[in-house]
Design a protein around this motif. Structure first.
Motif, PDB file in Angstrom:
ATOM      1  N   LYS A 121       5.875  -3.653   0.729  1.00 13.28           N
ATOM      2  CA  LYS A 121       5.906  -4.798   1.640  1.00 13.28           C
ATOM      3  C   LYS A 121       5.899  -6.063   0.796  1.00 13.28           C
ATOM      4  N   ARG A 175      -6.984  -6.687 -11.341  1.00 13.65           N
ATOM      5  CA  ARG A 175      -7.740  -5.491 -11.003  1.00 13.65           C
ATOM      6  C   ARG A 175      -7.490  -4.383 -12.035  1.00 13.65           C
ATOM      7  N   LEU A 213     -13.212  11.224 -16.740  1.00 14.96           N
ATOM      8  CA  LEU A 213     -11.968  10.485 -16.931  1.00 14.96           C
ATOM      9  C   LEU A 213     -11.541  10.546 -18.387  1.00 14.96           C
ATOM     10  N   ASP A 270     -12.071   0.539 -15.403  1.00 13.52           N
ATOM     11  CA  ASP A 270     -12.454   1.382 -16.538  1.00 13.52           C
ATOM     12  C   ASP A 270     -11.411   2.444 -16.820  1.00 13.52           C
ATOM     13  N   ARG A 271     -10.927   3.040 -15.720  1.00 13.81           N
ATOM     14  CA  ARG A 271     -10.029   4.176 -15.903  1.00 13.81           C
ATOM     15  C   ARG A 271      -8.767   3.777 -16.671  1.00 13.81           C
ATOM     16  N   ARG A 309       0.842  -1.192   0.000  1.00 15.88           N
ATOM     17  CA  ARG A 309       0.000   0.000   0.000  1.00 15.88           C
ATOM     18  C   ARG A 309       0.874   1.238   0.000  1.00 15.88           C
ATOM     19  N   MET A 310       0.957   1.956   1.107  1.00 18.59           N
ATOM     20  CA  MET A 310       1.770   3.167   1.095  1.00 18.59           C
ATOM     21  C   MET A 310       3.257   2.840   1.084  1.00 18.59           C
ATOM     22  N   LEU A 311       3.633   1.786   1.802  1.00 15.34           N
ATOM     23  CA  LEU A 311       5.038   1.396   1.871  1.00 15.34           C
ATOM     24  C   LEU A 311       5.202   0.034   1.211  1.00 15.34           C
ATOM     25  N   PHE A 332       0.604   7.355  -5.365  1.00 13.58           N
ATOM     26  CA  PHE A 332       0.723   8.357  -4.305  1.00 13.58           C
ATOM     27  C   PHE A 332      -0.615   8.826  -3.745  1.00 13.58           C
ATOM     28  N   ARG A 333      -1.598   9.107  -4.604  1.00 17.47           N
ATOM     29  CA  ARG A 333      -2.848   9.622  -4.054  1.00 17.47           C
ATOM     30  C   ARG A 333      -3.646   8.483  -3.418  1.00 17.47           C
ATOM     31  N   ALA A 334      -3.722   7.348  -4.120  1.00 18.70           N
ATOM     32  CA  ALA A 334      -4.475   6.225  -3.574  1.00 18.70           C
ATOM     33  C   ALA A 334      -3.625   5.408  -2.610  1.00 18.70           C
ATOM     34  N   GLN A 335      -2.361   5.743  -2.502  1.00 22.86           N
ATOM     35  CA  GLN A 335      -1.445   5.034  -1.622  1.00 22.86           C
ATOM     36  C   GLN A 335      -1.492   3.532  -1.840  1.00 22.86           C
ATOM     37  N   ASN A 336      -1.494   3.151  -3.120  1.00 21.35           N
ATOM     38  CA  ASN A 336      -1.514   1.731  -3.452  1.00 21.35           C
ATOM     39  C   ASN A 336      -0.352   1.459  -4.407  1.00 21.35           C
ATOM     40  N   TYR A 349      -2.233   6.292  -8.528  1.00 23.37           N
ATOM     41  CA  TYR A 349      -2.434   5.120  -7.671  1.00 23.37           C
ATOM     42  C   TYR A 349      -1.258   4.906  -6.733  1.00 23.37           C
TER      43      TYR A 349
END
Lengths: 305, 409
Positions: free
Chosen positions: A59, A70, A254, A75-76, A55-57, A268-272, A266
């Motif tokens: 792992k 996914r 979009l 769609d995006r 996720r953010m870090l 940085f903003r979604a932290q994924n 994804y």
């Protein structure tokens, strides 16, 4: 002393080759290490972590191909790929075409050539962010081109590409072409100047028209120049990001999203991170799929010939 | 960068030599609109008044732009002294990685447990019993802002709830006014969706989806009604070509648009434009139907620092941000609600009084920052961006939304 017998000469020659130009090799070590660690190493790291649920870090929680499942279900991402395909195809063809036409016009020994060259090249000195903002204002219906033309008295004039999901990519394309064509023009112009005057004289003697000479004789001779331009344009297309952020922010909705923007958002903003890495790996794959056949044709072919 | 840092440190050392304990703290935030900048200067003034120095690190753009910059600076070993984030789950992994300062001792000394209202705010700053952030305000997103000028122009009464607003839209349009101003960004559309959900579907359905993450509720009839209401609302917002929320608010201020669904931070823009609640504009919490508010908001986090002097200053700043005087002056300027219930907010205007009343009655919900991960929120925002600005049908949007809720975390 290596001339005396054959076997020692072979064993002495090998290290010789390794140590030839030793200073140059030492000097290039930093670059080699950088290339290996930064490009190869980081690419491998990114691909590895695209198989994790980071996720953010980052792992090492392995999830197999989930991130890719996914990704291709989103769609995006699909919209981004389509947008890049439209932008890429149009940008590639139009930049080459316009760049060559402009260069050919300048090559006809016109007056004020250097002034025109500077004017056409000038947009390239601006960053994509500035270009995007300028064109956002020009294309804004309330105070840009549309309102100017309407103030001239043509009340029904409508030109609002950025707020219509179907045309927004062409609004981006206008800005991209405005910025990028000048450089390609200069490269083409350099190529045209490399064509010997004798070729032109010979074509004239044979009675071939000017346009036909360009298409049939000059363009095939400029193959290396076209290849260079192609690589430059393609690199610009793949990394298309800042223009979109500055000009449309991906909108409306979009409809002007691009893959690079998906990766950044994804990560940085979604932290994924995992999802962003999967998307960037797909971008790498698409580049590789295009690059390998081309490199094979370009370099493999020459060896055989 | 490190040179700048060194010169800053040298500068700090020099000032230390002269005054007793003046420390310069760099504080990053994304409060850059007119009303927000006015509010953050209250913090800066209060901190400077203690003899320390507030080094303002405003990052333009909304949280979506600023947050990655803030987080990458913390991860990259170049932490600021303090930073704004939304409380909730945004900093979860930073805390787990031990990058943020534990404020439990400051909180115990200040008795935060007793003064912070609602206490859910403090819970969202807490991980494993330790407190890592200072909540500074409460922001709620479920408001609609109505322009009196636009309604006078159309010869209509100002609506008192969402249904009346929808009914009045045709006549507004006939008068040449855009009924609904909407910034074309996913998070704004997501806020409008959330507000319409609470108004149309009611609290139980909202909690079923947002708290229990029950996809069957999202597929149910209450949500069908929500998506149909949004389809109607997006027709009312057609022709709203602005991007930033404050530009959309400006359309309401100038009477170009009838209304905007936006969080209570829009209040600051009305204040900067010197408009008066009840005369120039109206606000309806919960769109006038279900008067509940979520309790999202802003909080300050303090990245761990090696320098004990800076650490001490960080704790001092943390205590200052939640002190009564600072809370009052900051929240009055920002138009947000204070995080403590024991202070005098009688100088607040009508909209804030409505909000304070709802808080006092306990009509609070957790915000989406608290219930959803950033990943899920981004996915929902993407869907909303697509849904609001295209011609996606309500049924398709509902199906995609339910799928997202099913895999949400």
């Amino acid at each position: 002393m290596t001339v005396i017998s054959d076997p020692p000469s072979k064993s002495a020659k090998r290290p010789n080759r390794l140590f030839r130009n030793i200073m140059a090799k030492i000097a290039s070590i930093p670059m080699v290490v950088t290339a290996l660690v930064v490009f190869v190493g980081c690419t491998a790291w990114t691909i590895t972590y695209s198989f994790t649920g980071s996720r953010m870090l980052p792992k090492t929680k392995w999830v197999g191909l989930d991130q890719y499942d996914r990704l291709w279900d989103t769609d995006r991402w699909i919209i981004s790929i389509k947008n890049l395909a439209i932008y890429g195809a149009c940008s590639m063809i139009l930049t080459l075409f316009l760049g060559f036409c402009l260069a050919a016009c300048l090559d006809r020994k016109i007056r004020f050539e250097s002034a025109f060259r500077t004017i056409f090249l000038y947009p390239f000195a601006l960053s994509f962010v500035v270009t995007g903002l300028v064109w956002q204002w020009i294309l804004n219906p309330d105070f840009g081109l549309q309102s100017v033309v309407r103030n001239w008295g043509w009340e029904s004039f409508t030109f609002n590409p950025l707020n219509d999901p179907d045309t927004v990519m062409y609004g981006l394309l206008i800005a991209g072409l405005w910025q990028g064509t000048g450089l390609i023009m200069c490269i083409m112009l350099a190529g045209l100047r490399g064509i010997d005057d004798d070729i032109w004289k010979a074509a004239k003697v044979d009675g071939i028209g000017t346009i036909k000479t360009y298409v049939v004789v000059v363009i095939p001779m400029m193959r290396p120049v076209f290849i260079t331009s192609l690589v430059l344009i393609a690199a610009g297309i793949i990394k298309l990001y800042d223009l979109v952020v500055a000009q449309t922010g991906g909108g409306p909705g979009l409809s002007s999203e691009v893959p690079a923007k998906y990766v950044i958002e994804y990560m940085f903003r979604a932290q994924n991170l995992g999802q962003g890495f999967a998307a960037s790996t797909m971008m790498l794959c698409s580049v590789v799929v295009i690059l390998i056949p081309w490199a094979y044709l370009e370099f493999g072919g020459r060896k055989r010939g | 960068m490190s040179n700048v840092l060194k010169s800053l440190l040298v500068g700090t050392a020099l000032t230390c030599a002269s005054t007793a304990q003046a420390v310069e703290l760099e504080v990053t935030h994304w409060w850059t609109s007119g009303g927000e900048a006015a509010a953050v200067s209250k913090f800066a003034d209060a901190w400077n008044a203690t003899g320390n120095t507030w080094l303002d690190g405003a990052i333009a753009g909304s949280g979506g732009t600023a947050r990655p910059i803030i987080i990458s600076r913390i991860l990259g070993g170049d932490p600021m002294a303090a930073t704004q984030l939304n409380h909730g789950r945004q900093a979860e992994e930073l805390i787990e990685a031990g990058l943020l300062l534990d404020l439990t001792d400051v909180a115990d000394a200040g008795g935060w447990r007793d003064i912070v209202n609602p206490t859910a705010l403090l819970d969202s700053c807490t991980l494993d019993g330790k407190i890592y952030c200072v909540p500074v305000n409460i922001h709620s997103a479920q408001w609609i802002w109505l322009s009196h000028a636009a309604y006078e122009n159309a010869g209509l009464d100002v609506p008192t709830d969402w249904h009346e607003f929808v009914a009045s839209a045709d006549e507004l349009q006939a008068a040449g006014t855009l009924p609904l101003a909407m910034g074309q960004q996913g998070w704004q559309q997501s806020i409008a969706f959330g507000a319409i959900t609470i108004a149309v579907a009611g609290l139980d359905a909202w909690k079923g989806v947002n708290v229990s993450k029950d996809a069957s509720v999202a597929r149910g009839p209450e949500y069908t009604a929500v998506f149909e209401a949004v389809v109607a609302a997006r027709e009312l917002a057609r022709g709203s070509n602005v991007q930033d929320w404050n530009l959309a608010t400006n359309m309401v201020i100038t009477g170009q648009a009838g209304a905007q669904i936006m969080g209570d931070w829009a209040q600051g823009e009305f204040a900067v434009a010197e408009q008066v609640e009840g005369v120039d504009y109206s606000c309806l919490p919960g769109l006038g139907l279900n008067a509940v508010l979520d309790t999202g908001g802003d909080a300050f986090y303090f990245p761990v620092n090696d320098d004990p002097e800076i650490t001490a200053a960080q704790k001092e700043l943390a205590a200052l941000l939640i002190s009564p005087e600072v809370q009052v002056s900051f929240n009055l300027a920002k138009g947000s609600l204070p995080v403590r219930g024991d202070i005098d907010m009688s100088s607040a205007n009508g909209c804030m009084q409505k909000g304070l009343g709802i808080l006092a009655d306990g009509g609070v919900l957790p915000s989406s920052d608290i219930t959803f991960s950033a990943d899920t929120q981004t996915q929902i925002e993407d869907l909303m961006a697509q849904f609001w600005s295209g011609d996606m049908s309500a049924a398709n949007a509902q199906a995609s939304y339910a799928d997202l809720i099913e895999s949400a975390d």
